[in-house]
Write an enzyme that holds these catalytic residues in place. Structure first.
Site, PDB file in Angstrom:
ATOM      1  N   ASN A 181       0.806  -1.214   0.000  1.00  0.00           N
ATOM      2  CA  ASN A 181       0.000   0.000   0.000  1.00  0.00           C
ATOM      3  C   ASN A 181       0.843   1.270   0.000  1.00  0.00           C
ATOM      4  O   ASN A 181       0.401   2.304  -0.477  1.00  0.00           O
ATOM      5  CB  ASN A 181      -1.022   0.003   1.151  1.00  0.00           C
ATOM      6  CG  ASN A 181      -0.363   0.057   2.510  1.00  0.00           C
ATOM      7  OD1 ASN A 181       0.802  -0.321   2.659  1.00  0.00           O
ATOM      8  ND2 ASN A 181      -1.097   0.518   3.506  1.00  0.00           N
TER       9      ASN A 181
ATOM     10  N   GLU B 132       8.547  -4.700 -11.726  1.00  0.00           N
ATOM     11  CA  GLU B 132       8.276  -6.129 -11.868  1.00  0.00           C
ATOM     12  C   GLU B 132       6.794  -6.458 -11.721  1.00  0.00           C
ATOM     13  O   GLU B 132       6.374  -7.540 -12.093  1.00  0.00           O
ATOM     14  CB  GLU B 132       9.137  -6.959 -10.916  1.00  0.00           C
ATOM     15  CG  GLU B 132       8.873  -6.704  -9.453  1.00  0.00           C
ATOM     16  CD  GLU B 132       9.870  -7.409  -8.531  1.00  0.00           C
ATOM     17  OE1 GLU B 132      11.046  -7.547  -8.894  1.00  0.00           O
ATOM     18  OE2 GLU B 132       9.465  -7.809  -7.439  1.00  0.00           O
TER      19      GLU B 132
END
Lengths: 513, 513
Positions: A281, A303
């Protein structure tokens, strides 16, 4: 063994007759997997994990054990795979060796109990090390794809991970063709076939985030494909915690830093440089804050792609995002699949060997933003080991980006467990990123710009800018006493107290005095 | 200020009239350097350090201080520079900030006393970080060259280091033209001018050790050249300790490992892959042992060239060696200079940005062999901090090669100080190379091949193969007790005892029980 072969495929996704003839049930397919096999599967951050074959393998392991024989496999993946899948094998102690990253509670517990061997390596190193033979023979690859072309090439699904390498090196291949993945995903992938082992390596010709240097499909030797299993299962969604006050504050400091760098001519205005952000988050909050600035046409070279990225792409803040996997919530998956033709032009999925490649990360000048468990007062970072001994997940790609990025940032709330744990400690009892690789530390309290600073200057800045106010006096006390020791040295420490915070937490449940 | 300008150059090395007109004494040249300037000088492992300008600067600092004013500079180099030079500035506290590597006793003492700021970064990161502005403006570059061409380009001397970058970024340039360097060195250098800051970076087109991708000379804006000083001084020789029994034993294990890798198809027979070895007698012994095998036409891709390399080149064991500097003994210097036309065809000197570049190191598949102070039982490596606090030299290029190499080896005698220090410890109190980056540890007692092993397996192997027999029971005892703790975790440790070896050494002068 003669598995039951269905004569035709039902989903329409298998456009090659040769592959259609190999369609069988998952239960039959897993008969090609034997005990002690090294099994390399698809999956990166849930996305693209095989859906039905691994549960069938778990059944097979139970069955074989019912006969008194043992059955374990070595499991290689892209990174984490869907939690249900990891758990299915971990809870029956079905995994001997696990590599290279995991994030599931049962597997973590087995690893920490010493009942599952786990090897934690940089994600950019996996493909080459397996190819080289450091992990022995890969017996079976189990790879989810979204389709098979007329020519027998494979259309990837929601992640690529190490699939290209698994298909190249495995002795046998089992495909899971998932018709749940929208057909429109075809063309979103860029599978580079230019890698080689030394001395035959060539430059990787990628100079911009959006460059396509490969092909949209995987190649595979059809003779190696022993089974094709059809499925229509959803990807397990990634958990998404909405940004809170702390992550918003961290994001604010990061965005201020970008402004500062732009003003000082170290980052291009408007477009910055390609952004990389880890999962979670905090990363989501940083990315989510980007459309509040004046940025347009940003790029990301990372990624994973999280929900916030879809919004940034949609509103034009981000022009292109490259990653090896999608890590979306249920809502994000719905959004992507419903607008796949739009997103396909703004997202490129690559093998993790390329998404995380030191050569490319350095060339592009990636702004690396990764989470951490804790940092010490000199900027050494622990990303993996709670209290120095218990593995959390693994280093993943953080080292690939931190070492090679244009600027290397580590982000974390200043405390955990309601303040009982300080994320800034005198010394980290495990180091994943050394002082040489951390340039900027950020917590909700502030940002410490460590560039060009000697260790003692770093210490004062990290304590003052990043530590929670409650812990600052304790940290200053440690540092001041360490610095005043006779022969304190370049990096002052009091070895007998270096882990006092951690030891106190073990004894009292809190690092507080 | 009007420095005395000699009307013509005397050595014949200055083939450009524009530069000849700027020849002056060192004492005049250093008047261009002001207090608080950031001064970037040539020099890498002694070779190519300016010979007369820095002593003249030290004189100037003393003179200015005599007037009551203060005078310090920030000093940037390639790596270590000649010890006399480092000492000349360090002993008068003339250096405010030092970057990126040093190996001289006086400077080390000042750093450890907190009287000189020292920033220890990867050598491959220096050029880009300075170019980006992380270290502010470079006010003056002081660069030794062996000549100036008719067109005003500069012929490098016995090292390149960061000279290309210093000449590019400095506001003012002072050249030291050293006619002691044989003229035949011209053509040995390959200065690559293709680097850029992102987003303008392109692939570095180097695919073989012997490739030439640049030009033999430096470019410089002639308007920036404020002074040219002529000298005819020798390079300070590097100390050379002849191989002893311990280093020979380490070399033997390394050579056996190469054979093992060749037999297993992981290294090409005869030529292996490009070798990198750090400085010192262990590296010298490993290289020195190579001509006992069947190797022919080996290559080396390293940051320094030591004496042993000259012999290997001469007898054909090594076909080509690339580095950024020569680090030769008196005898080695004599040998090289006497046969410069031969060696020029077998040695290429490059900017350290290229000799150590992660892109190139990974592409070539370098076999990385670096020394260490100590490793812990899990393979974390301390290369820099004695007992965790006192800096020895710095990380240098070890991280560039260890992280990106094809196989990453760390070598050390198993003990130091007559056995009072074990090089294998429960936990290193400083980490320069993490467990993720160390694949093979070697001492005179054996070689631990850590590839593919989980931490607990690594621990047993490192203790049994690498630790001195006297320390093995103590290490096993620590590990066994750590492993048996409730909740021992993935990487068992007893935090209260993790530094017991080091604390005992501090208290008793020995790590022994």
């Amino acid at each position: 063994m003669t598995p039951t072969v269905r004569s035709s495929a039902s989903s329409g996704r298998i456009r090659s007759a040769a592959y259609a003839s190999k369609v069988m049930s998952a239960a039959d397919a897993v008969k090609f997997i034997q005990s002690n096999d090294t099994v390399a599967i698809s999956g990166f951050a849930s996305a693209g994990t095989p859906k039905v074959i691994i549960p069938a393998l778990a059944d097979r392991i139970r069955q074989v054990r019912g006969t008194g024989a043992n059955f374990t496999i070595n499991l290689l993946t892209g990174a984490s795979v869907s939690p249900d899948t990891e758990r299915a094998l971990a809870e029956i102690d079905g995994i001997g060796l696990r590599m290279p990253y995991q994030s599931e509670a049962t597997a973590r517990k087995k690893i920490n109990e010493g009942r599952m061997d786990y090897v934690d390596i940089h994600l950019s190193h996996v493909a080459q090390q397996v190819w080289t033979g450091y992990y022995g023979t890969v017996d079976v690859a189990v790879v989810e794809v979204s389709g098979v072309t007329e020519m027998g090439e494979l259309v990837p699904s929601a992640s690529i991970g190490n699939n290209k390498t698994w298909l190249d090196v495995a002795k046998k291949v089992i495909l899971e063709v998932n018709s749940w993945v929208p057909e429109g995903v075809e063309g979103m992938h860029d599978v580079y076939y230019g890698t080689a082992l030394p001395p035959n390596r060539k430059p990787i010709p990628l100079t911009r985030v959006q460059d396509r240097i490969g092909q949209p499909t995987f190649r595979v030797d059809p003779d190696k494909v022993v089974a094709v299993v059809e499925t229509n299962h959803r990807d397990q969604a990634s958990a998404l915690t909405p940004p809170d006050e702390v992550s918003e504050a961290i994001a604010g400091h990061v965005l201020d830093f970008f402004d500062y760098e732009v003003r000082n001519g170290r980052l291009p205005a408007d477009t910055l440089l390609p952004l990389q952000a880890g999962i979670g988050n905090v990363a989501n909050a940083v990315l989510g804050g980007l459309d509040r600035g004046s940025y347009k046409g940003l790029t990301c070279y990372s990624e994973v792609i999280q929900d916030s990225m879809l919004r940034l792409i949609k509103d034009g803040t981000v022009a292109h995002a490259s990653s090896t996997a999608l890590a979306l919530s249920e809502a994000g998956i719905e959004e992507l699949n419903a607008n796949i033709d739009f997103y396909r032009n703004h997202i490129t999925l690559r093998p993790q060997e390329i998404s995380n490649h030191p050569e490319v990360v350095r060339r592009l000048g990636v702004i690396a933003m990764n989470g951490m468990l804790e940092a010490d007062i000199y900027g050494n970072v622990n990303s993996t080991h709670v209290m120095g001994t218990k593995i959390m997940n693994g280093i993943g790609g953080s080292g690939d980006f931190a070492r090679n990025g244009y600027v290397s940032m580590f982000l974390s709330p200043s405390t955990a467990k309601g303040g009982a744990i300080s994320s800034i400690v005198p010394m980290t009892p495990h180091v994943d990123h050394t002082e040489h690789d951390s340039q900027v530390l950020v917590t909700e309290h502030g940002l410490a710009d460590l560039r060009g600073l000697s260790p003692r200057r770093r210490a004062r800045l990290i304590i003052d800018k990043c530590a929670h106010p409650e812990y600052r006096p304790m940290l200053h006390d440690y540092f001041t006493r360490a610095e005043s020791l006779p022969g304190a040295g370049h990096t002052p420490h009091i070895l007998g107290e270096a882990f006092s915070f951690h030891q106190r937490f073990r004894e009292t449940g809190s690092m507080r005095l």
